[in-house]
Motif scaffolding. Structure first.
Motif, short mmCIF file in Angstrom:
data_model
loop_
_atom_site.label_atom_id
_atom_site.label_comp_id
_atom_site.label_asym_id
_atom_site.label_seq_id
_atom_site.Cartn_x
_atom_site.Cartn_y
_atom_site.Cartn_z
N SER A 18 35.93 29.34 25.71
CA SER A 18 36.74 29.44 24.48
C SER A 18 37.82 28.36 24.45
N HIS A 19 38.40 28.06 25.62
CA HIS A 19 39.41 26.99 25.67
C HIS A 19 38.75 25.62 25.43
N THR A 20 37.53 25.48 25.89
CA THR A 20 36.82 24.20 25.66
C THR A 20 36.44 24.06 24.19
N TYR A 21 36.08 25.18 23.56
CA TYR A 21 35.81 25.17 22.11
C TYR A 21 37.02 24.54 21.37
N VAL A 22 38.21 25.01 21.73
CA VAL A 22 39.43 24.53 21.06
C VAL A 22 39.60 23.02 21.25
N GLU A 23 39.44 22.56 22.48
CA GLU A 23 39.64 21.11 22.74
C GLU A 23 38.55 20.28 22.07
N LEU A 24 37.33 20.81 22.01
CA LEU A 24 36.24 20.07 21.33
C LEU A 24 36.57 19.93 19.85
N LYS A 25 36.98 21.03 19.23
CA LYS A 25 37.33 20.99 17.79
C LYS A 25 38.45 19.97 17.57
N GLU A 26 39.46 20.03 18.43
CA GLU A 26 40.61 19.14 18.24
C GLU A 26 40.23 17.68 18.44
N ALA A 27 39.19 17.43 19.24
CA ALA A 27 38.75 16.06 19.47
C ALA A 27 37.74 15.61 18.40
N GLY A 28 37.45 16.49 17.42
CA GLY A 28 36.57 16.09 16.31
C GLY A 28 35.10 16.42 16.51
N TYR A 29 34.77 17.13 17.57
CA TYR A 29 33.37 17.54 17.77
C TYR A 29 33.09 18.83 16.99
N THR A 30 31.79 19.13 16.84
CA THR A 30 31.39 20.40 16.23
C THR A 30 30.73 21.27 17.30
N PRO A 31 31.50 22.22 17.86
CA PRO A 31 30.93 23.10 18.87
C PRO A 31 30.16 24.27 18.24
N ILE A 32 29.02 24.61 18.84
CA ILE A 32 28.24 25.78 18.41
C ILE A 32 28.16 26.69 19.62
N ILE A 33 28.70 27.90 19.49
CA ILE A 33 28.74 28.83 20.63
C ILE A 33 27.45 29.63 20.72
N LEU A 34 26.87 29.66 21.92
CA LEU A 34 25.75 30.58 22.20
C LEU A 34 26.22 31.51 23.30
N ASP A 35 26.33 32.81 22.99
CA ASP A 35 26.86 33.76 23.98
C ASP A 35 26.22 35.12 23.73
N ASN A 36 25.92 35.85 24.79
CA ASN A 36 25.38 37.20 24.59
C ASN A 36 26.47 38.27 24.73
N PHE A 37 27.70 37.86 24.90
CA PHE A 37 28.86 38.75 24.99
C PHE A 37 28.74 39.77 26.13
N SER A 38 28.01 39.39 27.17
CA SER A 38 27.91 40.30 28.32
C SER A 38 29.22 40.34 29.09
N ASN A 39 30.02 39.26 28.99
CA ASN A 39 31.33 39.27 29.65
C ASN A 39 32.39 38.64 28.74
N ALA A 40 32.29 38.95 27.45
CA ALA A 40 33.29 38.40 26.51
C ALA A 40 33.49 39.40 25.40
N SER A 41 34.68 39.32 24.80
CA SER A 41 34.99 40.20 23.67
C SER A 41 34.71 39.45 22.38
N ARG A 42 34.21 40.18 21.38
CA ARG A 42 34.03 39.54 20.07
C ARG A 42 35.37 39.17 19.45
N GLY A 43 36.44 39.79 19.97
CA GLY A 43 37.79 39.46 19.51
C GLY A 43 38.12 37.98 19.71
N VAL A 44 37.48 37.35 20.69
CA VAL A 44 37.73 35.93 20.95
C VAL A 44 37.41 35.10 19.69
N ILE A 45 36.32 35.49 19.03
CA ILE A 45 35.85 34.71 17.88
C ILE A 45 36.88 34.82 16.75
N ASP A 46 37.44 36.03 16.56
CA ASP A 46 38.48 36.20 15.53
C ASP A 46 39.69 35.32 15.85
N ARG A 47 40.03 35.24 17.14
CA ARG A 47 41.20 34.44 17.52
C ARG A 47 40.93 32.94 17.26
#
Ligand code: NAD
Ligand code: UD1
Length: 339
Positions: A18-47
């Motif tokens: 999630s922290h890398t998503y932020v830095e990628l966006k800020e650097a002008g890249y388009t990140p696409i997340i693939l995750d099965n949420f086995s160890n993550a909260s969907r709340g991350v996406i809202d944030r």
């Protein structure tokens, strides 16, 4: 040649992803997340949505689902993959080895096969300083012998070997193996951070949960190591610096190679030094007691970070104080994590 723009981020809803998503966006890249949420909260996406006022592109699915991965790579015209997805708990890996081999090793094989099937050959892989075992020299250079004391560490080593074999067979691949030291801290916004399920295994989340009153006291695992104050010494690196290391590594994807690179600060900090730094940053007391050593722990581990500087012009910039301040902001704004 098309420049790198769209990045598939496996495990992108996790702590480092999630922290890398932020830095990628800020650097002008388009990140696409693939995750099965086995160890993550969907709340991350809202944030992440709140942070950018832009809904993240998220595919809910598994890296072992080859057809889904192929479809995602093609439909989103992905130019590279950053591969975080996997399990990381050392104790659990010893109790449930097959779970770790299946997801970490099998999942990485499925992902690489999907990439090969669609003709994409650029990947950055999350490895760990755990592949150095009990270090024979400090600071640890990438050329240090590789070994592993845990099943988790073995899975990281096996994926590294798989990547080296893939490159040996096909020299068109571009592969960065990033070996992380100890990632800690949180984004400056306080919106995203580390949210371990259950009792934390790692030092920093245990300290911050003790400071907020969720845990009574910290157990310091041994004060009789051969280190200046007797407690374990590690190379803690701010997760935002680590995330920026991935953005820097994308610049190495233009040419074929397969290179391991340490991501650390090069500085060793003891458990007691970390407790003191956290108390100073948070203004809170962190009660602790010295207990026996934790089985499998080593005395000291810190990086020779020269290669990252030379190849990627990347340096960890954030101090121990920054790591503590940012962890405390995240912890105090979100006492129960994403819930
Ligand atoms: P994390 O658990 O927060 O993130 C991993 C993400 O992968 C999670 O969001 C999880 O839901 C997802 N995931 C797991 N299995 C999956 C699967 N089969 N398909 C799709 N998604 C799946 O962990 P993290 O701390 O962000 O670590 C990321 C990577 O970095 C891991 O590979 C880890 O081994 C490695 N690493 C972490 C550390 C550390 O201290 N955090 C240190 C060295 C290396
Ligand atoms: C652990 C893993 C390692 C993994 C890394 C990820 C083990 C044996 N090793 O490493 O494989 O790559 O996390 O970041 O689990 N400590 C305490 N009390 C605590 C927790 C930790 O004193 O409650 C001490 C440890 O003894 C160590 C230091 O704090 O000296 C850091 O521990 P930790 O955060 O668990 O990281 P590592 O041991 O480096």
């Amino acid at each position: 040649m098309r420049s790198i723009k769209n990045i598939l981020v496996t495990g992108g809803a996790g702590y480092i992803g999630s922290h890398t998503y932020v830095e990628l966006k800020e650097a002008g890249y388009t990140p696409i997340i693939l995750d099965n949420f086995s160890n993550a909260s969907r709340g991350v996406i809202d944030r992440l949505n709140t942070l950018f006022q832009d809904k993240p592109m998220v595919i809910e699915g598994d890296i072992r689902d080859t057809s889904l991965v192929e479809k995602t790579l093609v439909e989103h015209q992905c130019d590279a993959v950053i591969h975080f997805a996997g399990f990381k708990a050392v104790g659990e890996s010893m109790a449930k080895p097959l779970k770790y081999f299946e997801v970490n090793v099998g999942g990485s094989e499925r992902l690489l096969s999907a990439m090969k099937n669609v003709g994409l050959r650029k990947i950055i892989f999350s490895s760990s300083a755990t592949v150095y075992g009990d270090p024979q020299e400090l600071p640890i250079p990438e050329a240090h012998p590789l070994t592993s004391a845990s099943v988790y560490g073995q899975t990281k080593l096996m994926v590294e070997e798989m990547l080296r074999a893939v490159y040996a067979a096909d020299r068109e691949w571009s592969i960065c193996i990033l070996r992380y030291f100890n990632p800690v801290g949180a984004h400056l916004s306080g919106l995203i951070g580390e949210d371990p399920t259950g009792v934390p295994n790692n030092l920093m989340p245990f300290i911050s949960q003790t400071a907020i009153g969720r845990r009574e006291k910290l157990s310091v695992f041994g004060n009789d190591y051969d280190t200046p104050d007797g407690t374990g010494v590690r190379d803690y690196i701010h997760v935002v610096d680590l995330a920026k290391g991935h953005v820097a590594a994308l610049d190495l994807m233009a040419t074929p190679h397969c290179t391991p690179i340490n991501l650390g600060t090069g500085n060793g900090i003891s458990v007691i030094e970390m407790i003191n730094a956290f108390e100073a940053a948070s203004g809170k007391k962190v009660p602790y007691e010295i207990v026996d050593r934790r089985p499998g722990d080593i005395a000291a581990c810190y990086a020779d970070a020269t290669r990252a500087r030379e190849l990627m012009d990347w340096n960890a910039e954030r101090s121990i104080h920054d790591m503590c301040i940012d962890t405390w902001r995240w912890q105090s704004q979100n006492p129960d994590g994403y819930n």
